[in-house]
Design a protein around this motif. Structure first.
Motif, PDB file in Angstrom:
ATOM      1  N   ALA C  34       0.727  -1.209  -0.074  1.00  0.00           N
ATOM      2  CA  ALA C  34       0.274  -0.022   0.091  1.00  0.00           C
ATOM      3  C   ALA C  34       0.990   1.301  -0.104  1.00  0.00           C
ATOM      4  CB  ALA C  34      -0.798  -0.025   1.213  1.00  0.00           C
ATOM      5  N   ILE C  35       1.982   1.302   0.815  1.00  0.00           N
ATOM      6  CA  ILE C  35       2.793   2.261   0.880  1.00  0.00           C
ATOM      7  C   ILE C  35       3.660   2.555  -0.476  1.00  0.00           C
ATOM      8  CG2 ILE C  35       4.831   3.117   1.736  1.00  0.00           C
ATOM      9  CD1 ILE C  35       4.124   1.791   4.520  1.00  0.00           C
ATOM     10  N   ILE C  36       3.824   1.558  -1.122  1.00  0.00           N
ATOM     11  CA  ILE C  36       4.328   1.898  -2.483  1.00  0.00           C
ATOM     12  C   ILE C  36       3.486   2.337  -3.551  1.00  0.00           C
ATOM     13  CG2 ILE C  36       5.501   0.409  -4.461  1.00  0.00           C
ATOM     14  CD1 ILE C  36       6.643  -1.291  -2.459  1.00  0.00           C
ATOM     15  N   LEU C  37       2.233   1.900  -3.194  1.00  0.00           N
ATOM     16  CA  LEU C  37       1.099   2.120  -4.310  1.00  0.00           C
ATOM     17  C   LEU C  37       0.546   3.788  -4.073  1.00  0.00           C
ATOM     18  CD1 LEU C  37      -1.032  -1.050  -4.463  1.00  0.00           C
ATOM     19  CD2 LEU C  37       0.235  -0.016  -6.150  1.00  0.00           C
ATOM     20  N   VAL C  38       0.753   4.291  -2.916  1.00  0.00           N
ATOM     21  CA  VAL C  38       0.177   5.530  -2.573  1.00  0.00           C
ATOM     22  C   VAL C  38       0.259   6.730  -3.702  1.00  0.00           C
ATOM     23  CG1 VAL C  38       1.805   6.489  -1.055  1.00  0.00           C
ATOM     24  CG2 VAL C  38      -0.190   7.009  -0.571  1.00  0.00           C
ATOM     25  N   ARG C  39      -0.748   7.350  -4.023  1.00  0.00           N
ATOM     26  CA  ARG C  39      -0.274   8.374  -5.141  1.00  0.00           C
ATOM     27  C   ARG C  39      -1.050   9.645  -4.506  1.00  0.00           C
ATOM     28  NH1 ARG C  39      -0.796   7.449 -10.691  1.00  0.00           N
ATOM     29  NH2 ARG C  39       0.883   6.269 -10.706  1.00  0.00           N
ATOM     30  N   PRO C  40      -2.158  10.033  -4.320  1.00  0.00           N
ATOM     31  CA  PRO C  40      -2.773  11.262  -3.892  1.00  0.00           C
ATOM     32  C   PRO C  40      -2.360  11.667  -2.462  1.00  0.00           C
ATOM     33  CG  PRO C  40      -4.487  10.012  -3.847  1.00  0.00           C
ATOM     34  CD  PRO C  40      -3.600   8.976  -4.531  1.00  0.00           C
ATOM     35  N   LEU C  41      -2.392  13.002  -2.274  1.00  0.00           N
ATOM     36  CA  LEU C  41      -2.123  13.520  -0.891  1.00  0.00           C
ATOM     37  C   LEU C  41      -2.804  12.626   0.337  1.00  0.00           C
ATOM     38  CD1 LEU C  41       0.137  15.185   0.088  1.00  0.00           C
ATOM     39  CD2 LEU C  41      -1.541  17.241   0.258  1.00  0.00           C
ATOM     40  N   ARG C 115       8.181   7.576   1.876  1.00  0.00           N
ATOM     41  CA  ARG C 115       7.674   6.265   1.830  1.00  0.00           C
ATOM     42  C   ARG C 115       8.451   5.473   2.564  1.00  0.00           C
ATOM     43  NH1 ARG C 115       4.785   5.452  -3.414  1.00  0.00           N
ATOM     44  NH2 ARG C 115       4.479   7.711  -4.504  1.00  0.00           N
ATOM     45  N   VAL C 116       9.710   5.645   2.342  1.00  0.00           N
ATOM     46  CA  VAL C 116      10.825   4.819   3.340  1.00  0.00           C
ATOM     47  C   VAL C 116      10.472   4.828   4.819  1.00  0.00           C
ATOM     48  CG1 VAL C 116      13.373   4.270   3.645  1.00  0.00           C
ATOM     49  CG2 VAL C 116      12.458   4.928   1.178  1.00  0.00           C
ATOM     50  N   LEU C 249      -6.423  -8.255   9.260  1.00  0.00           N
ATOM     51  CA  LEU C 249      -6.231  -8.459   7.899  1.00  0.00           C
ATOM     52  C   LEU C 249      -7.174  -7.608   6.977  1.00  0.00           C
ATOM     53  CD1 LEU C 249      -5.519 -12.451   7.353  1.00  0.00           C
ATOM     54  CD2 LEU C 249      -4.026 -10.320   6.871  1.00  0.00           C
ATOM     55  N   LEU C 250      -8.422  -7.580   7.333  1.00  0.00           N
ATOM     56  CA  LEU C 250      -9.397  -7.031   6.689  1.00  0.00           C
ATOM     57  C   LEU C 250      -8.835  -5.363   6.577  1.00  0.00           C
ATOM     58  CD1 LEU C 250     -11.927  -8.374   5.789  1.00  0.00           C
ATOM     59  CD2 LEU C 250     -13.298  -7.042   7.490  1.00  0.00           C
ATOM     60  N   ILE C 251      -8.458  -4.902   7.575  1.00  0.00           N
ATOM     61  CA  ILE C 251      -8.140  -3.455   7.498  1.00  0.00           C
ATOM     62  C   ILE C 251      -7.096  -3.160   6.738  1.00  0.00           C
ATOM     63  CG2 ILE C 251      -7.278  -1.588   8.967  1.00  0.00           C
ATOM     64  CD1 ILE C 251      -8.719  -2.380  11.448  1.00  0.00           C
ATOM     65  N   VAL C 252      -6.059  -3.961   6.787  1.00  0.00           N
ATOM     66  CA  VAL C 252      -4.772  -3.764   5.807  1.00  0.00           C
ATOM     67  C   VAL C 252      -5.235  -3.759   4.330  1.00  0.00           C
ATOM     68  CG1 VAL C 252      -2.670  -3.880   7.154  1.00  0.00           C
ATOM     69  CG2 VAL C 252      -3.707  -5.985   6.439  1.00  0.00           C
ATOM     70  N   ILE C 253      -6.216  -5.040   4.089  1.00  0.00           N
ATOM     71  CA  ILE C 253      -6.545  -5.228   2.630  1.00  0.00           C
ATOM     72  C   ILE C 253      -7.390  -4.039   2.225  1.00  0.00           C
ATOM     73  CG2 ILE C 253      -7.685  -6.604   1.366  1.00  0.00           C
ATOM     74  CD1 ILE C 253      -7.077  -9.043   3.000  1.00  0.00           C
ATOM     75  N   ALA C 254      -8.332  -3.620   3.135  1.00  0.00           N
ATOM     76  CA  ALA C 254      -9.147  -2.479   2.562  1.00  0.00           C
ATOM     77  C   ALA C 254      -8.135  -1.201   2.321  1.00  0.00           C
ATOM     78  CB  ALA C 254     -10.158  -2.067   3.910  1.00  0.00           C
ATOM     79  N   ILE C 255      -7.187  -0.933   3.239  1.00  0.00           N
ATOM     80  CA  ILE C 255      -6.250   0.193   3.021  1.00  0.00           C
ATOM     81  C   ILE C 255      -5.559  -0.127   1.880  1.00  0.00           C
ATOM     82  CG2 ILE C 255      -4.210   1.295   3.792  1.00  0.00           C
ATOM     83  CD1 ILE C 255      -5.219   1.065   6.683  1.00  0.00           C
ATOM     84  N   CYS C 256      -5.292  -1.213   1.370  1.00  0.00           N
ATOM     85  CA  CYS C 256      -4.512  -1.131   0.069  1.00  0.00           C
ATOM     86  C   CYS C 256      -5.395  -1.379  -0.942  1.00  0.00           C
ATOM     87  CB  CYS C 256      -3.882  -2.929   0.051  1.00  0.00           C
ATOM     88  SG  CYS C 256      -2.711  -2.956  -1.164  1.00  0.00           S
ATOM     89  N   ILE C 257      -6.448  -1.629  -0.960  1.00  0.00           N
ATOM     90  CA  ILE C 257      -7.411  -1.457  -2.200  1.00  0.00           C
ATOM     91  C   ILE C 257      -7.896  -0.119  -2.340  1.00  0.00           C
ATOM     92  CG2 ILE C 257      -9.939  -2.104  -2.982  1.00  0.00           C
ATOM     93  CD1 ILE C 257      -9.537  -4.825  -1.684  1.00  0.00           C
TER      94      ILE C 257
END
Ligand SMILES: Nc1ncnc2c1ncn2[C@@H]1O[C@H](COP(=O)(O)OP(=O)(O)O)[C@@H](O)[C@H]1O
Ligand SMILES: [Mg+2]
Lengths: 182, 285, 263
Positions: C34-41, C115-116, C249-257
């Motif tokens: 998710a951290i790698i994917l993040v784009r907008p502010l 990100r790092v 698990l649900l929370i992290v998956i939701a954030i990633c999506i």
């Protein structure tokens, strides 16, 4: 080298993995040792040279991760690049070692080591550039600087690793590559 | 001049969950030319004590004084200490690394400033002293030797510096009876030549037969510090503390409990023998 | 040196400490994605909130969560400067020799460093709240499906667990060798490059010899007992996942999506 059993290769790999954690700790007492001797490279390269590429690859992939887990070093931020670099060392040293046979053990060792160390550093330089910097010039600068700064480490390892391999052969802990010769 | 340990304390990993107190306000004096046996249960601090004496780590509190000088003082010459004090660890053969026996034994003299010929003489002397044939073995790879030879070469590597004080940590573990006897004879031989010997061992027999003074540690403190003859006097105490007693001393203790008049400072076979013969004669009469 | 190195692990009893180690490892993996994917502010905001929440829940101090961020500060500075000065010659504020500082590069530098740091915090929370042994067991469990694609997961797991068992032993042995050579007068540091390697030989050669000797003994023992491969090894049994585990698990998956959707 004469074939060792899979069991023996597996255990040698385990031992090299453990040394990936222990060796950097042992170098703590020496000033600036980490950046000069690159202690974690030694077991990975040895594992590739002695056990072949699949084992070398595993050692390179898991060694740095295990070390971070048990000692907190290297820090997680540099872990991915380090894993890539060491995986290349283990993989390439094992591959080249199985491809060339000059009938002189030390020649085989030097060729495999040099190719592995150069490839690994190029790949690591590129990976760093890719992760930490975007834009063509930035990437080139990163890759080049990484390669140049790690040159002294190459020289030191070229002395250390063959010495260790020959000591292991003399102690009959690993088979000789060619019967009764250098 | 003697070794003086003054109120030394040592703790591993102070201030962490691994904290472990190894030595506590420990004081002791060891005279020149003495042969000291150190005993005590595993974990009582024996190894810590001798490593402090060898200057391998500084005590957290207190001082280690050798020949009148604090060895941990900033201006103390380390090189001098390394040559004055030799230490043989358990399984010393792991320290071998050179390409030939001769080079490995000479390793400790590399920074000694001695001349080439003196170094060569010392190396030959050390290899012969441990009972090896110098000419036959000098060029061999130390890794290709047998287990017993490796250990001898490793010990020669410590002796080559001609240390005035020789420290041995469990040196006879893993040796067969003949190897043990030969090794212990080597220590008495060196001791007779003036070397101070400090030997840690679980083997009460080895200590009783060779040491002049016996030191017993318990939980990082001094429990007994006495001439060997008196150190084993209180059999009940030693048994209660789980410290070994030499077979000769045990036999003397049992025989005197059975009414045979045997002095309670009998600790060696040689001393016990006349009494056994006497008792034997009495029984056969 | 240490008996058993434990890295950064700090025992505790927080909800994060109690999570199943497999869930924690998988969760770490997904969060880093998710951290790698993040784009907008706003995406950064979501990640920041999530990390803050996790740190608070774990009961670990801010100092622990930011562990090694300070140590790496020079490294971050280099990343930042490199990006700022070399990113692109287009729209540069000015151009001098090889340097072409630009605001796009500046933003890029901030972005990479951020990100790092995020990834660092996420993994600090996991490694500080989970014993190394548990993480390895979890890793073992997580790689076992790879058997299906021909990767010998069981053998890898065996190698890893043997390696871990060797760590404390080697640690003690290494310390002993260092002391023995020091007492013989060894100096492990040398100024000259060519002598540097020779200076550490008395340390490194014995370490490898005694380690390989153990490997030799163990492999002889295992082969004598007819051991051929890793099959039949008993793996550590994990307790079934609890409600908390599924929830995490649900929370992290939701954030990633979410990060993918708002890209
Ligand atoms: N390297 C070490 N790290 C942590 N604790 C140690 C270390 N070495 C010894 N100790 C601890 O210090 C105490 C004394 O140990 P030691 O001096 O080795 O005793 P002995 O040689 O009598 O068995 C023990 O409690 C031991 O657990
Ligand atoms: Mg001990």
């Amino acid at each position: 080298m004469k074939e060792m059993s899979v069991v023996k290769k597996s255990i040698i790999t385990a031992v090299c993995l453990a040394l990936c954690v222990v060796l950097p700790q042992a170098f703590h007492a020496i000033p600036n040792a980490g950046s000069v001797y690159l202690p974690m490279h030694i077991p990975v390269l040895l594992c590739g040279l002695i056990c072949g590429w699949p084992f070398g690859l595993l050692c390179g992939l898991a060694g740095p991760a295990l070390s971070t887990l048990f000692t907190g070093m290297p820090p997680v931020a540099v872990l991915p690049v380090m894993i890539i670099e060491l995986a290349v060392y283990g993989l390439v040293s094992g591959l080249i070692m199985s491809l060339i046979r000059t009938r002189k053990t030390y020649v085989d060792l030097y060729i495999s080591l040099i190719i592995a160390m150069v490839t690994g550093r190029i790949v690591a330089g590129l990976a760093r550039a890719f992760i930490f910097a975007r834009g063509a010039t930035t990437m080139a600068t990163w890759a080049a600087s990484y390669f140049v700064t790690s040159l002294p480490g190459i020289i030191i390892q070229l002395v250390l690793i063959p010495t260790i391999v020959f000591a292991l052969m003399n102690a009959r802990l690993i088979p000789r590559r060619y019967p009764k010769s250098a | 001049m003697p070794i003086e340990i003054k109120h030394a304390s040592y703790t591993y990993f102070p201030g962490t969950i691994f904290e472990s107190l190894a030595l506590q306000d420990f004081s002791l004096q060891i005279d020149d030319g003495d042969y000291v046996g150190i005993m005590g249960k595993t974990g009582c601090g024996k190894s810590t004590l001798i490593q402090l004496i060898a200057g391998l780590m500084p005590p957290l509190e207190g001082q280690i004084i050798i020949d009148g000088k604090d060895i941990n003082a900033r201006d103390y010459p380390r090189e001098e200490l390394r040559r004055k004090v030799g230490i043989v660890f358990q399984y010393p053969e792991v320290q071998l690394f050179e390409t030939s026996v001769e080079k490995d034994v000479a390793f400790g003299l590399r920074h000694s400033g001695l001349s080439k010929t003196t170094i060569a003489e010392n190396v030959r002397w050390a290899i012969e002293t441990v009972g090896l044939d110098f000419e036959a073995i000098r060029a061999e790879s130390p890794f290709s030797l047998s287990g017993g030879e490796k250990r001898r070469v490793a010990i020669a590597g410590v002796l080559a510096a001609k240390p005035k004080i020789l420290i041995l940590d469990e040196p006879i573990v893993g040796l067969d009876p003949r190897g043990r006897a030969a090794f212990l004879e080597l220590t008495t031989h060196l001791n007779a030549a003036g070397v101070t010997i400090i030997m840690v061992s679980h083997n009460a027999d080895a200590i009783a037969e060779n040491a002049q003074r016996v030191i017993v540690l318990e939980d990082g403190r001094l429990l007994i510090n006495a001439p060997a003859k008196h150190a084993f006097r209180d059999v009940a105490l030693l048994q209660e503390k789980g410290i070994g007693i030499s077979p000769a001393r045990e036999m003397a203790h049992l025989l005197s409990a059975c009414g045979h008049p045997i002095p309670q400072d009998t600790i060696r076979y040689q001393e016990l023998l006349p009494f056994l013969i006497n008792i034997g004669k009495g029984a056969s009469r | 040196m240490n008996r058993l190195p434990t890295g950064m692990y700090l025992p505790g009893d927080s909800p994060i400490h109690r999570l199943d180690p497999r869930v924690k490892l998988l969760g770490l993996f997904i969060s880093v994605t998710a951290i790698i994917l993040v784009r907008p502010l706003i995406g950064y905001g979501v990640i920041l909130a999530f990390l803050a929440f996790t740190v608070a829940l774990s009961g670990l101090s801010i100092k622990i969560a930011l562990n090694s961020v300070q140590r790496l500060s020079w490294f971050f500075l280099v990343i930042f400067m490199m990006n700022t000065f070399f990113y692109s010659p287009e729209n540069a504020w000015f151009s001098w020799w090889i340097f072409t500082p630009s605001s796009a590069g500046l933003m890029q530098g901030v972005d990479v460093v951020l990100r790092v740091v995020f990834a660092l915090v996420a993994s600090n929370v996991i490694t500080s709240s989970t014993a190394p042994m548990e993480i390895t067991n979890a890793l073992e469990a997580l790689i076992s499906p790879f058997k299906l694609v021909g990767i010998p997961a069981e053998q890898i797991a065996m190698i890893l667990s043997i390696a871990i068992q060797f760590i404390p032993t080697f640690s003690e042995e290494t310390e002993m060798i260092r002391k023995a050579q020091t007492a013989r007068g060894a100096r492990f540091d040398s100024k000259k490059l060519t002598e540097k390697a020779a200076a550490v030989l008395p340390l490194v050669v014995p370490i490898f010899l005694s380690a390989f000797k153990r490997a030799d003994e163990l492999s002889i023992a295992m082969e004598a007992r007819g051991y051929r491969s890793a099959s039949g090894r008993t793996r550590k049994k994990f307790a079934p996942l609890k409600v908390d585990d599924y929830f995490a698990l649900l929370i992290v998956i939701a954030i990633c999506i979410l990060q993918i959707l708002i890209r």
